[in-house]
Design a protein around this motif. Sequence first.
Motif, PDB file in Angstrom:
ATOM      1  N   ILE A 402       0.703  -1.511  -0.560  1.00  0.00           N
ATOM      2  CA  ILE A 402       0.106   0.075   0.387  1.00  0.00           C
ATOM      3  C   ILE A 402       0.635   1.075   0.056  1.00  0.00           C
ATOM      4  O   ILE A 402       0.356   2.284  -0.511  1.00  0.00           O
ATOM      5  CB  ILE A 402      -1.234   0.234   1.098  1.00  0.00           C
ATOM      6  CG1 ILE A 402      -1.873   0.382   0.658  1.00  0.00           C
ATOM      7  CG2 ILE A 402      -0.260   0.746   2.590  1.00  0.00           C
ATOM      8  CD1 ILE A 402      -3.172   0.313   1.700  1.00  0.00           C
ATOM      9  N   GLU A 427      -4.050  -8.630  -3.728  1.00  0.00           N
ATOM     10  CA  GLU A 427      -4.710  -8.291  -2.573  1.00  0.00           C
ATOM     11  C   GLU A 427      -4.199  -8.916  -0.729  1.00  0.00           C
ATOM     12  O   GLU A 427      -5.011  -8.206  -0.336  1.00  0.00           O
ATOM     13  CB  GLU A 427      -5.703  -9.035  -2.458  1.00  0.00           C
ATOM     14  CG  GLU A 427      -7.029  -9.043  -4.071  1.00  0.00           C
ATOM     15  CD  GLU A 427      -7.714  -9.941  -4.842  1.00  0.00           C
ATOM     16  OE1 GLU A 427      -8.337 -10.565  -3.534  1.00  0.00           O
ATOM     17  OE2 GLU A 427      -8.643  -9.569  -6.117  1.00  0.00           O
ATOM     18  N   GLN A 430      -2.341  -6.217   0.139  1.00  0.00           N
ATOM     19  CA  GLN A 430      -3.292  -4.762   0.206  1.00  0.00           C
ATOM     20  C   GLN A 430      -3.746  -4.809   1.761  1.00  0.00           C
ATOM     21  O   GLN A 430      -3.401  -4.194   2.533  1.00  0.00           O
ATOM     22  CB  GLN A 430      -3.891  -4.449  -1.004  1.00  0.00           C
ATOM     23  CG  GLN A 430      -3.356  -4.375  -2.462  1.00  0.00           C
ATOM     24  CD  GLN A 430      -2.995  -2.522  -1.933  1.00  0.00           C
ATOM     25  OE1 GLN A 430      -1.897  -3.142  -1.438  1.00  0.00           O
ATOM     26  NE2 GLN A 430      -3.717  -1.822  -1.853  1.00  0.00           N
TER      27      GLN A 430
END
Length: 455
Positions: A402, A427, A430
């Motif tokens: 991120i 994913e 994140q």
Amino acid sequence: MSGFLYYLAAFALVLGILVVVHEFGHYLVARWVGVKVLRFSVGFGRPLWSKRLGADGTEWAIAAFPLGGYVKMVDEREGEVAVEDLPRSFNRQPVLSRILVVAAGPAANFLLAIVLYWGLFWHGTEEFKPLLGAPVAASAAAAAGLEDGELVLKVAGEKVQTWQDMRWLLLQRAVDQDLIDLEVINARNEISIRRLDVSPVRQSGWDGDALARLGLGLYRPQLPAVFGTISGNSAAADAGLRSGDTVLGVDGQAIDSWADFVRIVRRSPGKPLALDLLRDGKQMAITVTPAAVDEQGKEIGRIGVAVSDGDRSHAALMVTVSYGPLVALTKAVVETWEKSTFTLLMIGKMITGEVSWRNISGPVTIADYAGRSARLGLDYYIKFLALVSISLGVLNLLPIPILDGGHLLYYLVEIIKRGPVSERSMEVGQKIGMALLFMLMAFAFYNDINRLFSG
């Protein structure tokens, strides 16, 4: 302007400058490598103001939530992309181009720090000399034999000109050394070597003011309580005080120094004080009521007078440091590099438990420091801005999904495996990155609240 609004404005200006510089780094390099930019936003959430500019119609916006910003580029992973824009999509760029775009944000923060330091070193800054006050009893400074009024010439063999030079060298050496030699000179021009034990800084987990923990403080000359300049429209002017008046006592309490008088005035906002004065060889009494003013959220008393010996004292305590443009630029680069590596080192020691997590600061503490530095003067405010810019650059380069550093980690993996990281892996990354950031924010806000209540 009230104290709260002043501090808020100082914080907002720092935050605005850092966000704009960081995101502008991303924007410029994205345009340079051929990526289409859809939006440049200062802040998150619903735009409060926006305007489309340029051939691509980039939307420039100021959003409702101000803690950050972003540059939105054409990217097939974030939505449908028009056929004519596909060659300019971020995800279709070579990995080196994507690395340059992502790294440009932190690089812009480091470049800002270099420019700010360069301007300061070239223009010249007025700073405190490394003059030592009386060491705290039973402290490392007292054990080293340091004395009131000694001037530090060298720290571990390196020359120092200012208090900040001395502080910075002590902090750097304290990372992996226990004993540091200080070369000092006293008022009698006698040079001595004092061996200072700096291990208490590490033993405390670097919690709080490191120099104060060692018992070190600035030299404070004992000046007589004689009035110098009287400010117009001040409590002192209204009471009829004059330049040259000597304070003998306050409310029947004898006054031995200017510091004694200032302490009484500061703790007496709105309270009438009966002054025993000596004016032109005659004793007289005058009552003055200190005005109540806000200082860092605390109400103090102020009457609007300066000490008469202030100019001479100022010259004895301060030094102006300046360099030519090339030397200043070199020093600016070195300063930025050393503070960046030191910040990274402290983060590493925080992870291993050698440095206390109480050192993490949130927006409240940063706003407080922004306001304090702004009140001290432009030089201090610029130094604070440069330091926070370095911290932001280092933080964004951490390999946390991120953050910019997390994306750079993805691209490094892509280079090694010769293929992009899977959507599933990104994913999961994140989610991990969000959890780590929320944990970091929780620590920062907890520390802010703790500082507010514990002081």
